[in-house]
Design a protein around this motif. Structure first.
Motif, PDB file in Angstrom:
ATOM      1  N   UNK A 193      66.726 143.372  -3.124  1.00  0.00           N
ATOM      2  CA  UNK A 193      66.185 142.171  -2.501  1.00  0.00           C
ATOM      3  C   UNK A 193      66.192 142.176  -0.988  1.00  0.00           C
ATOM      4  N   UNK A 194      66.921 143.114  -0.367  1.00  0.00           N
ATOM      5  CA  UNK A 194      66.989 143.143   1.100  1.00  0.00           C
ATOM      6  C   UNK A 194      65.893 143.994   1.735  1.00  0.00           C
ATOM      7  N   UNK A 195      65.169 144.754   0.942  1.00  0.00           N
ATOM      8  CA  UNK A 195      64.150 145.642   1.481  1.00  0.00           C
ATOM      9  C   UNK A 195      63.184 144.986   2.457  1.00  0.00           C
ATOM     10  N   UNK A 196      62.626 143.794   2.159  1.00  0.00           N
ATOM     11  CA  UNK A 196      61.669 143.178   3.075  1.00  0.00           C
ATOM     12  C   UNK A 196      62.255 142.800   4.436  1.00  0.00           C
ATOM     13  N   UNK A 197      63.583 142.803   4.570  1.00  0.00           N
ATOM     14  CA  UNK A 197      64.222 142.337   5.801  1.00  0.00           C
ATOM     15  C   UNK A 197      64.777 143.479   6.654  1.00  0.00           C
ATOM     16  N   UNK A 198      64.587 144.711   6.198  1.00  0.00           N
ATOM     17  CA  UNK A 198      65.225 145.863   6.832  1.00  0.00           C
ATOM     18  C   UNK A 198      64.883 145.968   8.311  1.00  0.00           C
ATOM     19  N   UNK A 199      63.615 145.775   8.667  1.00  0.00           N
ATOM     20  CA  UNK A 199      63.172 145.992  10.045  1.00  0.00           C
ATOM     21  C   UNK A 199      63.073 144.707  10.860  1.00  0.00           C
ATOM     22  N   UNK A 200      63.722 143.642  10.396  1.00  0.00           N
ATOM     23  CA  UNK A 200      63.585 142.358  11.081  1.00  0.00           C
ATOM     24  C   UNK A 200      64.694 142.071  12.086  1.00  0.00           C
ATOM     25  N   UNK A 201      65.679 142.956  12.229  1.00  0.00           N
ATOM     26  CA  UNK A 201      66.738 142.714  13.204  1.00  0.00           C
ATOM     27  C   UNK A 201      67.609 141.526  12.853  1.00  0.00           C
ATOM     28  N   UNK A 202      68.080 141.493  11.603  1.00  0.00           N
ATOM     29  CA  UNK A 202      68.866 140.343  11.142  1.00  0.00           C
ATOM     30  C   UNK A 202      70.335 140.653  10.903  1.00  0.00           C
ATOM     31  N   UNK A 203      70.729 141.938  10.883  1.00  0.00           N
ATOM     32  CA  UNK A 203      72.106 142.250  10.526  1.00  0.00           C
ATOM     33  C   UNK A 203      72.538 143.548  11.192  1.00  0.00           C
ATOM     34  N   UNK A 204      73.755 143.527  11.722  1.00  0.00           N
ATOM     35  CA  UNK A 204      74.367 144.720  12.305  1.00  0.00           C
ATOM     36  C   UNK A 204      75.867 144.578  12.168  1.00  0.00           C
ATOM     37  N   UNK A 205      76.554 145.698  11.901  1.00  0.00           N
ATOM     38  CA  UNK A 205      78.009 145.644  11.831  1.00  0.00           C
ATOM     39  C   UNK A 205      78.614 146.828  12.572  1.00  0.00           C
TER      40      UNK A 205
ATOM     41  N   UNK B 248      65.893 131.790   0.023  1.00  0.00           N
ATOM     42  CA  UNK B 248      66.711 131.864  -1.174  1.00  0.00           C
ATOM     43  C   UNK B 248      66.825 133.299  -1.671  1.00  0.00           C
ATOM     44  N   UNK B 249      65.738 134.058  -1.567  1.00  0.00           N
ATOM     45  CA  UNK B 249      65.796 135.458  -1.957  1.00  0.00           C
ATOM     46  C   UNK B 249      66.735 136.254  -1.073  1.00  0.00           C
ATOM     47  N   UNK B 250      66.678 135.971   0.239  1.00  0.00           N
ATOM     48  CA  UNK B 250      67.577 136.652   1.170  1.00  0.00           C
ATOM     49  C   UNK B 250      69.027 136.332   0.830  1.00  0.00           C
ATOM     50  N   UNK B 251      69.331 135.074   0.584  1.00  0.00           N
ATOM     51  CA  UNK B 251      70.715 134.681   0.328  1.00  0.00           C
ATOM     52  C   UNK B 251      71.251 135.335  -0.944  1.00  0.00           C
ATOM     53  N   UNK B 252      70.425 135.390  -1.983  1.00  0.00           N
ATOM     54  CA  UNK B 252      70.876 136.020  -3.223  1.00  0.00           C
ATOM     55  C   UNK B 252      71.199 137.494  -2.997  1.00  0.00           C
ATOM     56  N   UNK B 253      70.331 138.180  -2.252  1.00  0.00           N
ATOM     57  CA  UNK B 253      70.564 139.600  -1.979  1.00  0.00           C
ATOM     58  C   UNK B 253      71.739 139.792  -1.029  1.00  0.00           C
ATOM     59  N   UNK B 254      71.846 138.929  -0.018  1.00  0.00           N
ATOM     60  CA  UNK B 254      72.909 139.107   0.958  1.00  0.00           C
ATOM     61  C   UNK B 254      74.282 138.849   0.354  1.00  0.00           C
ATOM     62  N   UNK B 255      74.365 137.963  -0.609  1.00  0.00           N
ATOM     63  CA  UNK B 255      75.657 137.726  -1.267  1.00  0.00           C
ATOM     64  C   UNK B 255      76.182 139.015  -1.885  1.00  0.00           C
ATOM     65  N   UNK B 256      75.290 139.779  -2.493  1.00  0.00           N
ATOM     66  CA  UNK B 256      75.709 141.066  -3.073  1.00  0.00           C
ATOM     67  C   UNK B 256      76.129 142.037  -1.978  1.00  0.00           C
ATOM     68  N   UNK B 257      75.356 142.062  -0.891  1.00  0.00           N
ATOM     69  CA  UNK B 257      75.704 142.937   0.234  1.00  0.00           C
ATOM     70  C   UNK B 257      77.055 142.549   0.831  1.00  0.00           C
ATOM     71  N   UNK B 258      77.289 141.254   0.961  1.00  0.00           N
ATOM     72  CA  UNK B 258      78.519 140.776   1.584  1.00  0.00           C
ATOM     73  C   UNK B 258      79.738 141.198   0.780  1.00  0.00           C
ATOM     74  N   UNK B 259      79.666 141.093  -0.524  1.00  0.00           N
ATOM     75  CA  UNK B 259      80.777 141.525  -1.368  1.00  0.00           C
ATOM     76  C   UNK B 259      81.036 143.013  -1.190  1.00  0.00           C
ATOM     77  N   UNK B 260      79.971 143.797  -1.198  1.00  0.00           N
ATOM     78  CA  UNK B 260      80.115 145.245  -1.049  1.00  0.00           C
ATOM     79  C   UNK B 260      80.724 145.600   0.303  1.00  0.00           C
ATOM     80  N   UNK B 261      80.255 144.970   1.369  1.00  0.00           N
ATOM     81  CA  UNK B 261      80.740 145.296   2.710  1.00  0.00           C
ATOM     82  C   UNK B 261      82.190 144.879   2.903  1.00  0.00           C
ATOM     83  N   UNK B 262      82.540 143.714   2.404  1.00  0.00           N
ATOM     84  CA  UNK B 262      83.917 143.244   2.519  1.00  0.00           C
ATOM     85  C   UNK B 262      84.866 144.197   1.801  1.00  0.00           C
TER      86      UNK B 262
END
Length: 308
Positions: free
Chosen positions: A111-123, A167-181
């Motif tokens: 679900x995060x694919x469409x947001x990859x090049x939008x400059x929305x996340x960095x760690x 809503x699509x971003x949030x659903x995908x990001x929740x999975x990413x957040x768990x993995x990153x944490x």
């Protein structure tokens, strides 16, 4: 002690003109997460980031988005969804930004694919503390189709497209957040997510909550999503922990009307920390103005952490 801040600057060039450099020099922050940098590398003022090192993902949308993390020491690792980052360190005339491959490949959750090049996340992993810092700019979103009333909207009705995107971003990001944490924990690091989440979680987090119950940013499903990311065992809302009974402290006010003067704002800029890090937080403040000037429609949220 580490002084850590998050700030949606609504354009680095505009914030720079309003005094971002003064705030950066005077506030003494060790780490700053930025959102809405809104400029490609060649358009960023040479001295924009002072004597900090910077890791930046501008994205590919001209004049939109862009996230960064500023640090005192060069970060031990930088990770982005796009696989590249702009990095720079203090130098005569300011950081010279260079595009480099990100330190590690970050597997994208579905679900995060469409947001990859939008400059929305960095760690980044800090070099001088066992801590992973992430900067997030979550999409603003919109109203679902059944709540859209053209006579009450500043933007043209879109049939709920912006709502569905958020809503699509949030659903995908929740999975990413768990993995990153969990990845940070596996490396013996605490984790801190900061940024503009474009959601006010509870009634304490916006002044006019009654009339905003059917507005984007305070929809029940948005608030439920944010609540699901928080628990005493996963991530803690640090500012709310330090200000449990207070309305606010707000971090965003409209430029229109008297909302800023009346402190009729929203709290949508967060520090979400793993429990041990959250317990080390000593104080949290919102820097509403710098030398009498607003840096942005948002204000920096500054927290002091005692990691000893």
């Amino acid at each position: 002690m580490l002084r850590i801040a998050t700030a949606n600057i609504n354009g680095i060039r505009a914030a720079h003109r309003r005094g971002f450099g003064h705030w950066l020099a005077e506030r003494g922050c060790d780490v700053i997460a930025l959102q809405e940098v809104r400029a490609q590398a060649e358009k960023i003022p040479a001295d924009a980031f002072g004597d900090h090192h910077v890791a930046l993902d501008t994205g590919t949308l001209p004049g939109r988005n862009g996230v960064a993390v500023l640090t005192r020491e060069p970060p031990a690792a930088v990770r982005t969804w796009s696989g590249t980052a702009l990095v720079g360190g203090p130098a005569s005339g300011g950081p010279a930004l260079a595009e480099v491959p990100a330190s590690d490949h970050v597997p994208l959750t579905r679900g995060l694919g469409p947001f990859v090049d939008q400059g929305r996340y960095l760690e980044v992993d800090l070099a001088d503390a066992p801590l992973t810092i992430a900067s997030l700019y979550l999409p603003k979103g919109g109203l679902p189709a059944h709540l859209q009333r053209p006579e009450r909207m500043r933007e043209a009705p879109d049939g709920g497209a912006r709502y569905a995107r958020k809503m699509g971003f949030m659903a995908a990001f929740a999975r990413h957040l768990t993995r990153t944490r969990r990845a940070a924990a596996a490396q013996g690091r605490q984790f801190l997510l900061m940024g503009d989440l474009n959601i006010a979680h509870t009634r304490q987090d916006l002044a006019a909550w009654r009339r905003n119950q059917n507005n984007d940013g305070f929809l029940p499903e948005e608030r439920e999503w944010l609540g699901a990311q928080l628990s005493p065992r996963t991530l803690v809302d640090v500012v709310r922990r330090l200000h449990p009974q207070e309305d606010g402290p707000y971090s965003w006010w409209s430029w229109l009307g008297q909302s800023f003067a009346k402190d009729a704002g929203w709290r949508i800029d967060y520090h979400l920390a793993t429990p041990r890090l959250a317990r080390s937080a000593l104080r949290a403040e919102v820097d509403r103005e710098v030398r009498g000037v607003r840096l942005s429609d948002h204000a920096p949220v500054v927290v002091d952490y005692d990691l000893r």
